[in-house]
Design an enzyme around this catalytic site. Sequence first.
Site, short mmCIF file in Angstrom:
data_model
loop_
_atom_site.label_atom_id
_atom_site.label_comp_id
_atom_site.label_asym_id
_atom_site.label_seq_id
_atom_site.Cartn_x
_atom_site.Cartn_y
_atom_site.Cartn_z
N ASP A 71 0.80 -1.24 0.00
CA ASP A 71 0.00 0.00 0.00
C ASP A 71 0.83 1.29 0.00
O ASP A 71 1.81 1.39 0.75
CB ASP A 71 -0.87 0.07 1.27
CG ASP A 71 -1.71 -1.17 1.51
OD1 ASP A 71 -2.45 -1.17 2.50
OD2 ASP A 71 -1.60 -2.14 0.73
N GLN B 283 4.29 0.61 2.22
CA GLN B 283 4.48 -0.66 2.92
C GLN B 283 5.64 -1.41 2.23
O GLN B 283 5.61 -1.59 1.01
CB GLN B 283 3.21 -1.50 2.84
CG GLN B 283 1.98 -0.85 3.49
CD GLN B 283 2.02 -0.97 5.00
OE1 GLN B 283 1.68 -2.01 5.57
NE2 GLN B 283 2.45 0.10 5.68
N TRP C 173 1.83 -0.68 9.71
CA TRP C 173 0.94 -0.84 8.57
C TRP C 173 0.42 0.49 8.06
O TRP C 173 0.88 1.54 8.47
CB TRP C 173 -0.19 -1.79 8.94
CG TRP C 173 0.27 -3.22 9.05
CD1 TRP C 173 1.52 -3.73 8.77
CD2 TRP C 173 -0.50 -4.35 9.48
NE1 TRP C 173 1.56 -5.08 9.00
CE2 TRP C 173 0.33 -5.49 9.43
CE3 TRP C 173 -1.84 -4.50 9.90
CZ2 TRP C 173 -0.11 -6.78 9.78
CZ3 TRP C 173 -2.27 -5.77 10.26
CH2 TRP C 173 -1.42 -6.89 10.19
N ARG D 60 -8.20 -1.26 10.90
CA ARG D 60 -6.95 -0.81 10.34
C ARG D 60 -7.14 0.27 9.26
O ARG D 60 -8.23 0.46 8.75
CB ARG D 60 -6.14 -1.98 9.75
CG ARG D 60 -6.90 -2.90 8.77
CD ARG D 60 -6.04 -4.11 8.42
NE ARG D 60 -6.69 -4.98 7.44
CZ ARG D 60 -7.50 -5.99 7.75
NH1 ARG D 60 -7.77 -6.28 9.01
NH2 ARG D 60 -8.06 -6.72 6.78
N ASP D 61 -6.07 0.94 8.95
CA ASP D 61 -5.95 1.93 7.87
C ASP D 61 -6.65 3.25 8.16
O ASP D 61 -7.60 3.63 7.44
CB ASP D 61 -6.49 1.35 6.54
CG ASP D 61 -5.96 -0.06 6.23
OD1 ASP D 61 -6.67 -0.83 5.56
OD2 ASP D 61 -4.83 -0.37 6.66
#
Lengths: 598, 169
Positions: free
Chosen positions: A80, A96, A139, A203-204
């Site tokens: 990503d 990433q 992440w 996440r994210d």
Amino acid sequence: MGDSFCFRKRNASIVVSLASFFLVSLIPFTIGRPISRGTAQGVSEKVFRLGDLNFPWTNAVLSWERTSFHFQPSKNWMNDPNGPLYYNGWYHLFYQYNTEAAVWGTITWGHAISRDLIHWFHLPYAMVPDHSYDINGVWTGSATLLPDGRIVMLYTGSTNDGRQVQCLALPANLSDPLLLRWVKHPANPVLTPPPGIGYTDFRDPSTAWLAPGGDKWRIVIGSKVKKTGVVLVYETADFVNYELLDGYLHEVPGTGMWECIDFYPVRLDSGYGSDTSANGPGFKHVLKASLDDDKHDYYALGTYDAESNRWTPDDPGLDVGIGLRYDYGEYYASKTFYDQKKKRRILWGWIRETDAERVDAIKGWASVQSIPRTVVIDRKTRANLLQWPVEEVESLRGESFEFNDVMLEPGSIVPLHIDSASQLDIEASFEIDEDDAAATGVDSGYNCTSSGGAASRGLLGPFGIVVLAYKHLSELTPIYFYIAKKPNGNLEYHFCADESRSSKALDVSSPVYGSSTPVLKGEKLTIRSLVDHSIVESFAQGGRRVITSRVYPTQAIDYPSKILLFNNATSARVKATVKMWKMKSAGIRDFFSLDQAL
Amino acid sequence: MKFPLILLTILQLHSITQPGNENLIEKACTSTPNYALCISTVAADPQSAAAANMEEIGLILVEAVKGKAEEALSTIKEMKPTSPEYRAALEDCRDAYETVMMADVPEAVTALTRGVPKFAEFGMKDTAWEAEICDRRIGMVAEKGTLRDVNKCVQELATVACGIIRSLL
């Protein structure tokens, strides 16, 4: 109940060697049957294989695959794009990265900078997994540029006990334009999974926007509840303490886990982008999710009511996860940022390899980023976005070649004479003969992915360009339109990229990608295609539909590679005009040379 | 012909599983395209008694795939190529299974334990693909043989693993 090879006893080895000896002595080569890739790859039969002759990858062929003007690190695995922003004269991209291998693993944040989104310089890693809250991976995350010039970076940490948490990092030194060093906040993790949300479904975190009242910020984080994709919204004044707002920004049943949520305004009446906090009558909001289930990025246009904190799609039939995609090829985990220098919204997307992992291990690298794209609303349809490669990519254009009004009779192929077709920027437009189109009958309907590709001829298609072609067309990648006439006389347009014959190699994927596309009255059919070795990004109708393809030819490389026009329609003539440029390399390299110690 | 034998084995082994664990295994295996293979693979793993969630069932399948890939590598080692084409095919097969061991299986294990099953799916899909590629290559020089059976078993196991992994997405 089915028999299984896993239950069979091993054959006696003497039978094996006798059988092998017999077969080998009889038939050195066999003509191969086409074989399904089966559930592992889910693509259609390859009917063009002349034989199952093994193609051994050579260094020359593999090294050709590296792109010349797409962002990629010098080796290993990337996924990503993270935290893109423009700050103090530099565009920043984080990503990433696996420092150890050409496959996903324990992830670090890579970092690169550019003046123009095209010429990139590699910098040292921005963040490595070194705290209990991110020891299993630093992440994906996003940057927010605050009005007072500060930058906050929120990212997901994979913890030592396998949970997903959100963490805050700040630049060590805001007066360093390179933003080399980042400091993780002592309060980390600043967010842990709330009740009702799985500790690995969190996440994210997104870029923040101002809440009504102007004193707090909101961020979104995707998740799932059973098989419903949901968007959680948090409010914060300091990016350290957060309040989970009631309900979800939006949810769509049956779409599964939503990763990499992006949420941003687009102006209805302008070709410019907007700051993430913009809102009001002249705006729509785009909600985008990366769907874990099918590995595609979906978006929808809608209206954001900041008071109630709800987003509603303009067309619930084309809601997030069930409607439009940014890209109908290989494209995932995308993320936008607002470029305040040129007032654009810029989109980054991760492009995986589609060859077997064994080849990536030999190559020593895997994945590239797309060329950054501007994103605006399509003012003609108001129902979709337009994506277009940033104009800075045109600075790589060199020698140009023009072919005007080339008449393509049904069944024709016209080579465009240009040596070396590995790095090209192609603009092509097509007009189908109106009388031919009016005279033809109804087509039973078309779907790029199940069509069998450019070799399946119809009345009014396929026609288009062929890139990375080898003489005798033993390898070729057609990018094309197909027009299907409906019973009511209307024409339905499809835009496809056909990888079914891109390579003779066994260990590469060979799908046909594409989608239908709106074409308005009076519009010519246009394709813009950026060819950069093993990646081809193709844009139809000014960016109304986009397809990114990864291709791995074994012969259609360097000087022997060719570009052609073709018309495989049986009932219509097509007139084509092409302008193309050879593209120079972007020369992506390290910012600090070896003898410049940090 | 073979099914009653399998059923018997399953019933025998089920008696030593955790109470409540049968539902988990049942749910896992019905989400795969080869229920019998899934059940027998899980039952054959001593860890299955302690498996408490779907991720752990997934890890059991990945471990079984790893075991079969190791078997493929040792089978390849024992084979004696009788022509340059045969030798080249065996080398390709060895590369394919070494990739499974070095890249695909670790990726799947890491992904399952960290809650991003997507990467485990990539790893097991590639494993099935590598086994298929090996089988196409070796199939040109040997119609039958242990390696061909092992290849097909790896594909079947990896596909079962994918089924479980997909239910985690």
